[in-house]
Design an enzyme around this catalytic site. Structure first.
Site, PDB file in Angstrom:
ATOM      1  N   HIS A 279       0.838  -1.213   0.000  1.00  0.00           N
ATOM      2  CA  HIS A 279       0.000   0.000   0.000  1.00  0.00           C
ATOM      3  C   HIS A 279       0.864   1.251   0.000  1.00  0.00           C
ATOM      4  O   HIS A 279       1.872   1.306   0.699  1.00  0.00           O
ATOM      5  CB  HIS A 279      -1.018   0.008   1.145  1.00  0.00           C
ATOM      6  CG  HIS A 279      -0.436   0.044   2.528  1.00  0.00           C
ATOM      7  ND1 HIS A 279      -0.106   1.218   3.163  1.00  0.00           N
ATOM      8  CD2 HIS A 279      -0.135  -0.952   3.411  1.00  0.00           C
ATOM      9  CE1 HIS A 279       0.361   0.943   4.375  1.00  0.00           C
ATOM     10  NE2 HIS A 279       0.362  -0.365   4.544  1.00  0.00           N
ATOM     11  N   GLU A 325      -4.749   1.939   2.811  1.00  0.00           N
ATOM     12  CA  GLU A 325      -4.835   0.761   3.687  1.00  0.00           C
ATOM     13  C   GLU A 325      -5.022   1.183   5.136  1.00  0.00           C
ATOM     14  O   GLU A 325      -5.747   0.556   5.889  1.00  0.00           O
ATOM     15  CB  GLU A 325      -3.557  -0.087   3.559  1.00  0.00           C
ATOM     16  CG  GLU A 325      -3.624  -1.423   4.295  1.00  0.00           C
ATOM     17  CD  GLU A 325      -3.137  -1.377   5.730  1.00  0.00           C
ATOM     18  OE1 GLU A 325      -3.362  -2.348   6.463  1.00  0.00           O
ATOM     19  OE2 GLU A 325      -2.535  -0.364   6.144  1.00  0.00           O
ATOM     20  N   GLU A 326      -4.346   2.277   5.507  1.00  0.00           N
ATOM     21  CA  GLU A 326      -4.241   2.604   6.930  1.00  0.00           C
ATOM     22  C   GLU A 326      -5.560   2.989   7.588  1.00  0.00           C
ATOM     23  O   GLU A 326      -5.847   2.554   8.684  1.00  0.00           O
ATOM     24  CB  GLU A 326      -3.212   3.725   7.142  1.00  0.00           C
ATOM     25  CG  GLU A 326      -1.779   3.340   6.763  1.00  0.00           C
ATOM     26  CD  GLU A 326      -1.186   2.289   7.689  1.00  0.00           C
ATOM     27  OE1 GLU A 326      -1.871   1.850   8.619  1.00  0.00           O
ATOM     28  OE2 GLU A 326      -0.027   1.902   7.456  1.00  0.00           O
TER      29      GLU A 326
HETATM   30 ZN   LIG Z   1       1.010  -1.311   6.295  1.00  0.00          ZN
END
Ligand SMILES: [Zn+2]
Length: 455
Positions: A279, A325-326
């Site tokens: 990511h 993603e985070e």
């Molecule tokens: Zn990561």
């Protein structure tokens, strides 16, 4: 070590049939080239120092996408493109402070804190209240009405006795992700969460806080492990410890971002895809070097090596650097949601455990699929990355599991990952050149053998 020991061949059951001998030669070629002419580290250094951190919807996010796309174009990847993704946009405030204060509100000591991602702000004058230390959610439940009006201080320490630090993280991270919702249910006014790291340090480690829609949203901040220890000690001798927490973070409307994609097209079955991904977003502390700049660079370097060596496998290897993603996983979800009627994804491999020395792969699939992949471990033996076991794969590729895609995770040494994780220390200086490069070589070999053999 004696010279004899150095020169003695390593005992192993090396395969002898001609195809396997050819495979060993190719894997060796990839490793040798990677270790002599690898570009993983200079690429990551450039990514970290010219782009910096890349929280979803930020200027860094947009610049990171552009950089990754240009890098793949520079190395002549095929079908380089962006797929648009709408992402949350949360911005850390210019103020995020916490002070221990006396009964009159006078500051006694400051604490090192960082707003948790997606947290609501405090009122301008801050939230001032007594803190209540809680180790487990069960304990929180038993305290019940005592929680009302307090700042809950979640202080469960990272379990250092678990060898692999990822399960250790998993056993602790719930106080960061859902502590605020659990405490709000009992009327807490804010939460202060011990940073989820196995080390005692001065850096608050951020990460997402998830609220529950039906419950009051309350401000949430991480506190450094050293200051968490200080608070806990104070609570042993003082009757009451009061904190003033002030944060002006802000959530904006959703913003535009993108998944970044490029390919090495297959020679015989180009519509059969082996996806390799990481990511490109990161937290806004540090440079997102290990998390997950390293994964993005692994992916680019893996295909660059194969192209450079003129290794074109039968199926397509597709690099996907996912958005967000985070704090949302929107990139992974968007990629899986796109209908791709003319192609089939055979497998997806994620690199999202940093840029440390690789140890092998975990296969999130059936026993038959593991039995198909595990025998290729001999290709990874020269770099001691030959542990191929059952296990989880990666967050970004998890939405592909529902579509029947076999998912695989690159695995690495885990001792240091959570020292840097989501903290200002996650910068290029924490990455070792050779370890990073070995990860790219391992990924290149696994992607290549899957693209050659299929599954
Ligand atoms: Zn990561």
């Amino acid at each position: 070590m004696s010279l004899l020991l150095v020169l003695a061949p390593i005992a192993s059951s090396q395969p002898t049939d001609s195809l396997q001998i050819a495979y060993i030669a190719t894997a060796k070629q990839i490793l040798t080239y990677g270790l002599s002419d690898g570009k993983a580290y200079p690429m990551l250094r450039e990514f970290c120092t010219t782009i910096g951190n890349r929280l979803s919807g930020s200027v860094g996010d947009a610049r990171g996408i552009d950089w990754l796309k240009k890098k793949m174009e520079q190395y002549n990847f095929e079908n380089v493109r962006l797929e648009p993704v709408t992402v949350p946009k949360w911005v850390r405030g210019t103020t995020e402070t916490a002070f221990i204060v006396d009964r009159n509100g006078k500051k006694i000591r400051s604490l090192r804190v960082a707003s948790l991602g997606m947290s609501i702000p405090t009122p301008t004058k801050g939230v001032t209240a007594e803190i209540l230390e809680v180790i487990t959610f069960k304990q929180l439940d038993s305290l019940g009405p005592l929680v009302k009006g307090k700042i809950v201080f979640f202080n469960r320490a990272f379990d250092r006795t678990i060898f692999n630090t990822f399960p250790g993280y998993g056993a602790t991270v719930d106080q960061r992700s859902s502590g605020a919702a659990r405490a709000a249910a009992y009327g807490a006014v804010a939460v202060l969460v011990r940073s989820v790291t196995p080390v005692i340090d001065d850096h608050p480690h951020t990460g997402t806080v998830n609220y529950t829609d039906s419950l009051q949203k309350i401000p949430a901040a991480a506190v450094s492990t050293r200051d968490a220890e200080v608070l806990s000690e104070m609570l042993k001798s003082e009757k009451a410890v009061r904190i003033r927490l002030t944060m002006n973070c802000h959530t904006f409307p959703d913003a535009a971002s993108a998944n970044v994609i490029g390919e090495l097209r297959g020679s015989e079955r180009p519509n059969e895809i082996i996806l390799i991904g990481g990511h490109h977003d990161s937290w806004d502390k540090g440079q997102g070097a290990h998390d997950d700049g390293a994964g993005c660079i692994h992916v680019i370097e893996a295909i660059r090596i194969l192209k450079e060596l003129n290794i074109r496998p039968r199926r397509t290897i597709r690099a996907v650097m996912f958005a967000n993603e985070e704090n949302g996983l929107r990139g992974g979800k968007a990629y899986a949601a796109v209908e791709r009627p003319n192609e089939i994804h055979l497998a997806a491999i994620e690199s999202d455990v940093g840029g440390f020395a690789p140890t092998g792969f975990t296969v999130q699939g059936t026993k038959d699929q593991l039995n198909r992949i595990a025998p290729w471990s001999y290709l990874f033996t020269p770099m001691e990355a030959d542990r191929i076991t059952n296990g989880g794969s990666g967050a970004d590729i998890s939405p592909l599991v529902d579509k029947g895609v076999l998912t695989i995770g690159l695995r690495e040494r885990t001792e240091r990952y959570f020292e840097y994780h989501h903290a200002e220390t996650d910068v290029i200086g924490g990455v070792n050149e050779r370890e990073l490069q070995l990860g790219a070589c391992a990924l290149a070999i696994m992607a290549w053998i899957l693209a050659e053999e299929g599954i």
